[in-house]
Structure formats: C-alpha cells, structure tokens
Scaffold this active site. Sequence first.
Site, PDB file in Angstrom:
ATOM      1  N   ASN A 214      10.187   1.260  14.436  1.00  0.00           N
ATOM      2  CA  ASN A 214      10.447  -0.047  13.830  1.00  0.00           C
ATOM      3  C   ASN A 214      11.865  -0.538  14.115  1.00  0.00           C
ATOM      4  OD1 ASN A 214       7.933  -0.466  12.894  1.00  0.00           O
ATOM      5  ND2 ASN A 214       8.373  -0.127  10.739  1.00  0.00           N
ATOM      6  N   CYS A 266       8.069  -4.240   6.568  1.00  0.00           N
ATOM      7  CA  CYS A 266       8.512  -3.030   7.270  1.00  0.00           C
ATOM      8  C   CYS A 266       9.888  -3.133   7.922  1.00  0.00           C
ATOM      9  CB  CYS A 266       7.469  -2.640   8.312  1.00  0.00           C
ATOM     10  SG  CYS A 266       5.952  -2.067   7.539  1.00  0.00           S
TER      11      CYS A 266
HETATM   12  P1  NAD Z   1       1.410  -2.066  -0.485  1.00  0.00           P
HETATM   13  O1  NAD Z   1       2.538  -2.449  -1.364  1.00  0.00           O
HETATM   14  O2  NAD Z   1       0.579  -3.121   0.169  1.00  0.00           O
HETATM   15  O3  NAD Z   1       0.409  -1.099  -1.265  1.00  0.00           O
HETATM   16  C1  NAD Z   1       0.831   0.011  -2.002  1.00  0.00           C
HETATM   17  C2  NAD Z   1      -0.250   0.295  -3.051  1.00  0.00           C
HETATM   18  O4  NAD Z   1       0.053   1.543  -3.683  1.00  0.00           O
HETATM   19  C3  NAD Z   1      -0.337  -0.744  -4.160  1.00  0.00           C
HETATM   20  O5  NAD Z   1      -1.653  -1.229  -4.262  1.00  0.00           O
HETATM   21  C4  NAD Z   1       0.080   0.039  -5.419  1.00  0.00           C
HETATM   22  O6  NAD Z   1      -0.594  -0.411  -6.590  1.00  0.00           O
HETATM   23  C5  NAD Z   1      -0.352   1.434  -5.039  1.00  0.00           C
HETATM   24  N1  NAD Z   1       0.262   2.528  -5.818  1.00  0.00           N
HETATM   25  C6  NAD Z   1       1.530   2.656  -6.268  1.00  0.00           C
HETATM   26  N2  NAD Z   1       1.668   3.817  -6.940  1.00  0.00           N
HETATM   27  C7  NAD Z   1       0.476   4.436  -6.904  1.00  0.00           C
HETATM   28  C8  NAD Z   1      -0.016   5.674  -7.422  1.00  0.00           C
HETATM   29  N3  NAD Z   1       0.775   6.501  -8.117  1.00  0.00           N
HETATM   30  N4  NAD Z   1      -1.298   5.992  -7.210  1.00  0.00           N
HETATM   31  C9  NAD Z   1      -2.112   5.164  -6.511  1.00  0.00           C
HETATM   32  N5  NAD Z   1      -1.714   3.991  -6.002  1.00  0.00           N
HETATM   33  C10 NAD Z   1      -0.433   3.628  -6.197  1.00  0.00           C
HETATM   34  O7  NAD Z   1       2.065  -1.108   0.629  1.00  0.00           O
HETATM   35  P2  NAD Z   1       1.722  -1.050   2.195  1.00  0.00           P
HETATM   36  O8  NAD Z   1       2.220  -2.272   2.879  1.00  0.00           O
HETATM   37  O9  NAD Z   1       0.324  -0.623   2.363  1.00  0.00           O
HETATM   38  O10 NAD Z   1       2.696   0.144   2.628  1.00  0.00           O
HETATM   39  C11 NAD Z   1       2.480   1.480   2.240  1.00  0.00           C
HETATM   40  C12 NAD Z   1       3.404   2.378   3.051  1.00  0.00           C
HETATM   41  O11 NAD Z   1       3.055   2.292   4.441  1.00  0.00           O
HETATM   42  C13 NAD Z   1       4.883   1.999   2.974  1.00  0.00           C
HETATM   43  O12 NAD Z   1       5.663   3.156   3.044  1.00  0.00           O
HETATM   44  C14 NAD Z   1       5.088   1.150   4.224  1.00  0.00           C
HETATM   45  O13 NAD Z   1       6.419   1.182   4.661  1.00  0.00           O
HETATM   46  C15 NAD Z   1       4.171   1.846   5.208  1.00  0.00           C
HETATM   47  N6  NAD Z   1       3.663   0.996   6.291  1.00  0.00           N
HETATM   48  C16 NAD Z   1       3.290  -0.306   6.039  1.00  0.00           C
HETATM   49  C17 NAD Z   1       2.805  -1.091   7.084  1.00  0.00           C
HETATM   50  C18 NAD Z   1       2.425  -2.534   6.853  1.00  0.00           C
HETATM   51  O14 NAD Z   1       2.291  -3.254   7.863  1.00  0.00           O
HETATM   52  N7  NAD Z   1       2.250  -3.004   5.642  1.00  0.00           N
HETATM   53  C19 NAD Z   1       2.668  -0.553   8.374  1.00  0.00           C
HETATM   54  C20 NAD Z   1       3.016   0.769   8.589  1.00  0.00           C
HETATM   55  C21 NAD Z   1       3.515   1.538   7.531  1.00  0.00           C
END
Ligand code: NAD
Length: 448
Positions: A214, A266
């Site tokens: 990234n 990200c």
């Molecule tokens: P998001 O914010 O869309 O979703 C996270 C989810 O986790 C939420 O629905 C939240 O309610 C849930 N959550 C929080 N605590 C929890 C728990 N204890 N038990 C169960 N669920 C719980 O996040 P995202 O965009 O999917 O990103 C997740 C991870 O992946 C991050 O570290 C991000 O950096 C990484 N990532 C994201 C992308 C992207 O394009 N969005 C791409 C690659 C990596």
Amino acid sequence: MRVAIFGTGYVGLVTGTCLADVGHQVTCVDIDQAKVDGLNKGVIPIYEPGLEPMVKANHQARRLQFTTDAAEAIGQCPVVFIAVGTPPDEDGSADLQYVLAVARTIGQHMQVPTVVVNKSTVPVGTGDKVRQAVAAELAARGVQLDFDVVSNPEFLKEGDAVADCMRPDRIIVGSSNADSVALMRRLYAPFNRNHDRVVEMDLRSAELTKYAANAMLATKISFMNEIANIAEHVGADVEKVRQGIGSDPRIGWHFIYPGAGYGGSCFPKDVQALARIAQQNGVEPRLLDAVEAVNAAQKGHLFELVGRHYQHDAAAVRGKTFAVWGLAFKPNTDDMREASSRRLLQQLWDAGAKVRAYDPEAHHEAQRIFGQRDDLVLCDDAWQALDGADALIVVTEWKQFRSPDFARLHTALADKVVFDGRNLYDPAEIESCGLAYYGIGRGRSLHA
Ligand code: NAD
C-alpha cells in the site's frame, strides 16, 4: 472446510462470500447486530459490484451464515479468520483493540485445534500478540489445545473486490508451520488452479508485505501529484508527461494518475501506520512522511483552484453554489472514508458556499456523515446537481462523468467553469465550448 470469519466489513464479507462460493462452509461473525440482521434478510451493507447476488445465493444454499454468536461460530472450526478494522490510533499507529478482542474471543471458545488467520492489516509483531492473547484465554480455561497464528494479508481493491478475491494476484501465507501452510493451501486451492499464487514466507515478512504494497502505491500517487504541481508551474501538461513515462515498462501505467489526493480506508492509515512502525524501530521514515504530506496538501488543491478562479476574493465565493460530481473516494464503491470530497465540501462550506452533490452510490453514506444541512443538497442524477449551480467540480472519476455534453454544461453553469479533479476532460475541447477549465497539472490554470 468449516471456516469462521470475524468482521463482516469489506474484507470479511467478500472473503466469506468467495470462500462459500467455492464450497466451504462459512460463518461470518460480527458484533453489529443490525448488520447481521440485515444480512440474514438479504440486505448487503456495502456497495460492491457483483457481491449481492453471490451473498444471497450462498446464504440460500446455507453455505454462508451470519451471526453475532461467537461461541457457536468458533465451536468446531479448524480455521478462524480475523478481518476486523485496524483504524488509526491518535498517533497514526494501528489500533489493535478489535483484533486482540477477537483473539481473546477465540481463546475463550475454541474446542478443537485451530489455525487463526489474520487478514486485518496489522503492524509487524501483531501475530505474536494474537498468539499470546489466545494462549492466555486457554490457560484461564485450564484447557490445552493446539493452535497456530498465520498472517494472510488481504489485497482486494474496493470496487473490484469480488474479482480480486476469486482471481487473486497472490495469496500471501505467513507462517513457519508446515501444517498451517498446508491447510491454507487446501483452503485456497479453488482460487489457485491456473498457476501457484501462494507466496510462503515467515509471519513478520507477511505483515510487512501488506504495508509495503500500500505504501508503494500511495508513493506513486503522491509522486505523480508532485509532478503535476511542477507541471502547472512550468506550463507543462502532466497528462502528456504521464503518457511519456508510463510507456516505459520499468515505470508502467498503473497508479500514475494525478488527482485530488488518495483516500479510502487503506492508503492513508497504512502509510501512517508504517511510518509509526519505522519510528518505533529507530528508522526515520523520510519518504513515507513526504508521501503523506504531499497527499494532505493535494486534498486541498481543488479548493485552491477555486480560489484561483475567483481571484482569491472570499466575497466572490461566498453564496456561490458548486455542483460536485462524485463523493466516494474512488469509483465503484460507496466508501467515503478519507475521501477527498470530504475536505473539499468542508472548505466550500467554510467559505460560505453551497453544494449540490451527486454520487451514483455514496448518498446514504454522505447522509450519514453530513446529516441534514441547508448548504448541502444530495441530487438524484448528475444533471440535477447542475440546477442553479455556478460551477462544477469533478471529484470522483465514475465512468458516467467521462463524456458529458459540454454545451449543456455551458448552459447550466452560471460562472461557466469546470474544476476537474481527475483530469477526465480534454482542456482544449472544454474550452472551445466556452468553459474555463482547471485540471490537475495541465499547465494552464496558473495562466488562465
Ligand atoms: P470494516 O470497518 O468495513 O469492517 C470491520 C467489521 O468488523 C465491522 O463490521 C465491525 O462491526 C466488525 N467488528 C469489530 N469488532 C468485532 C468483533 N470483536 N467481532 C466481530 N466483528 C467485529 O473493515 P474493512 O474495510 O473490512 O477492513 C478490515 C481490515 O482489512 C482492516 O485491517 C483493513 O485495513 C484491511 N483491509 C481492508 C481493505 C479494504 O479495501 N477495505 C483491503 C485490504 C485490507
């Protein structure tokens, strides 16, 4: 294979759906009851092309379940994914509270030997913290069960996430345990048929790989934005420069578009988090700090162009109405996290201007973020946003904005001016229709 996935956001929902689609038995767990209830009724919480029918089909086929019941989901699962958010802490480092909360939950409920797979983007060394958290809970229960922690960072692109998941460029598996690697290979085998995409490495290298990827992409964008600013001042056209350098295969065409700055969930947080990792380990992150500083400045660039057009006369901007095309941080998503539009709208409002905005997918998100306010109208289509507008600002490069009828734009806009934050238009063509044009680094805005 039975799989539990914690976190049903962009990463967890897409990963879970794709794993179910190839025949795995997937339970997605989230603490957000409303989100889980919605998913069980077929309401998809995010916009991602192609995702909705896949979620519905796999849910109906009972390969994909949604629950808030962690104990039931973990139960007999040999693989449990962590895919929760890692937002920036106050100092920019990744906040691990959600990741570690899930690790503790796994330790509290696992009943069989388990491979814990971390998909969240996390600082180097987090795998060890997850391991400690699981072990502490097992010890508290007085239970002895084998478990391992694997890093499997996610590289999906919002807007293209389903395709990225079904046909990944690479599948990074960070583990030094041969059994865990073999299990990950079995899990991903359906996505790995054409050629071997699995890249095996140690856990720490896997964690750093995600940040490095990234940060590299963000660096390319900031580099190009800096070149655009130079182009502007020397009267060159950055679009010509882009083509001149992109044709060199050592440089390539990807991620060299100048624009209104990068956003999303990200790049901003991962560049900051990597810089903090560097500092915490005694490395001065000179380049990463510069990448971030360039981006922060770039997000204010569109408003600077507005100021330039109105000759920095605050009174001239006050009371104006700006049509804004695009609110999402990029096309094909409704995600507005760190979107350039947010800074721009705030600057316009602070200057006393009004906004009529249109985005094909991000309205509900804009409504959630900004609420009801007199100086914002969210419109149902792009042309409606121009009703009574003085100027147009293009912020997100949705396909439908690429070829507007310039004569119609000329008629609609009182001040006959277009600010193009993504260099979608040919300056000469737009100017020949009697519109003033400001792009990013096109070598004419300073001389207009
Ligand atoms: P998001 O914010 O869309 O979703 C996270 C989810 O986790 C939420 O629905 C939240 O309610 C849930 N959550 C929080 N605590 C929890 C728990 N204890 N038990 C169960 N669920 C719980 O996040 P995202 O965009 O999917 O990103 C997740 C991870 O992946 C991050 O570290 C991000 O950096 C990484 N990532 C994201 C992308 C992207 O394009 N969005 C791409 C690659 C990596």
